[in-house]
Design an enzyme around this catalytic site. Sequence first.
Site, PDB file in Angstrom:
ATOM      1  N   ASP A 323     -28.935  26.405  16.262  1.00 12.96           N
ATOM      2  CA  ASP A 323     -28.835  25.973  14.869  1.00 12.96           C
ATOM      3  C   ASP A 323     -28.697  27.206  13.996  1.00 12.96           C
ATOM      4  OD1 ASP A 323     -29.401  24.862  12.267  1.00 12.96           O
ATOM      5  OD2 ASP A 323     -30.504  23.236  13.226  1.00 12.96           O
ATOM      6  N   ARG A 325     -28.465  26.814  10.468  1.00 14.18           N
ATOM      7  CA  ARG A 325     -28.677  26.393   9.083  1.00 14.18           C
ATOM      8  C   ARG A 325     -29.707  27.255   8.370  1.00 14.18           C
ATOM      9  NH1 ARG A 325     -29.692  20.113   9.982  1.00 14.18           N
ATOM     10  NH2 ARG A 325     -30.588  20.977  11.894  1.00 14.18           N
TER      11      ARG A 325
END
Length: 412
Positions: A323, A325
Amino acid sequence: MSGGHIRLTSHSGGSDAPALCWGAPTAAERGPVVGTTTERGHRNVVGTHSGAYGVYRALAVAAGTLSREHRADLTNTSPTDVIGPHPQWGDPEAIVSLDPWGAMVAEVFDREIAGGIDIRPTIAVTKAQVILPEVHDALARGRLVPDGRVLLPTGAALVTKAAVEPVWHLPGVARRFGCSESDLRRVLFEETGGMYPELVTRSDLEVFLPPIGGQTLYIFGDPRALADPSVELTARVHDECNGSDVFGSDICTCRPYLTHAIEECIQGAQRGGVGLVAYSRKEGRALGEVTKFLVYNARKRQTGGDTADQYFARTECVAGVQDMRFQELMPDVLHWLGIRRIHRLVSMSNMKYDAITGSGIAVGERVSIPDELIPADAQVEIDAKTAAGYYTAGEVPDTVELKKAKGRGLNA
C-alpha cells in the site's frame, strides 16, 4: 520564506517574488502561493499551478489553443459557502499538504492580483446535487425519507462540495514522515526523473505543487457545523477506486462502502448533524490502475485461485509494497474544515483511524460496512484485510480519543 534565505536569481523566481511564511495566522502574513509560468520572477514555489493538469495546459499552449499569457478571470467564482479561517490554519504542523487560504485568493490577495501577480485558487467550493441509484433504492425500501432540506423527493441529495489541489510545505511534509527535508527533496527529484531541478537547487523555495491528483469533499448539511464538536459528524475518508466507484466492479467493497457512507451522512444530517465524504485520488492504494489490474490477474491465476493469504503477497510481488497511500497527509483536509471530533467514522481502516486520531481529532463510533453489501467476489478482500490488521469494526471508547485530543489542545 524566512528572512535568512537567499534567493538564487539564476533560476525561476526572483527577489520580487512574494514571501511565504507557512502557518502564519493571517493570509497577509502567510503570503500567496504563486506557481505561475507567465511571470517567472513572481514564482515562490516549485512546480506549477494545476499540478498534473499543467501537462494538459502545456499541450494546449503547444497546439495554439491557449495563450501562454492567459490570466483567469475570477469574477463570481467565490465560494458558495464560507469555510474558515479556523485555528488549525495558523498551525504549521496541522496543515502541510494544502493551502488553507486556497479558496479565498481573489478576496485576501486582491491587491496583489490587481498589481499583476498571477495568483490562482487551489480550492474551489460550490453546491450540487448528488444522485445515486443506491439512494433511490434506500428511498424505495424506506431506509431514507426525503425531507426537502438534505434529500429531495426526487432522490437527489443536496451538498456543498469542494475541490482541493495539493500544496506541499516540504519541511512540514518531511517532519510528518520522519525524514529529512533534504532526503525528501532528493528522492522527489530522482523519482520524477529530474522533472523539478528546483527541488535540489532552491532550498529557499519551501512549497511544492506536486503533479498528482487532489481530493473532493462532499458535505451534507451546514459546512459551518463541521467545526462544532457538539454537532454530530458522520464522515468517511474514501480513496479512489475507479473500477468500483464508477463502473461497479464487484471485486472490492469500494463503491458499496462509499454509497453506504453517503446514506449514513444523509441520515446524520437529517438528525441535525452534518455529513462528510472526503474523496482522495489515490487509485489502487496509490499504486495506479495498471498495477492494480496486474495484481488482479496474478491473484486470479495463482494455484488455488484468489485467496486471502496471498492477497497482499501478489501486490508486493508486482509493486514492491502492499500500500502506498500513507495516510499521514490525509487529516490535513479535516483540519482545513476545522474538524475536532468525528462522532461516527464510516471506516474499518486502522490506517485511516490512526492517522486521524494521531493528528488530534477525536473519533467516537466506527461504522462497518453491512455484511449484505459485500459483493461475493470481494469477501476475499475483507478476509485478507482483517487478517492483516487493516480493519477493525465496532465502537471505540470516546473517552480515550477525547483524552488524546485534549492533550493536543484540540478538544472542545
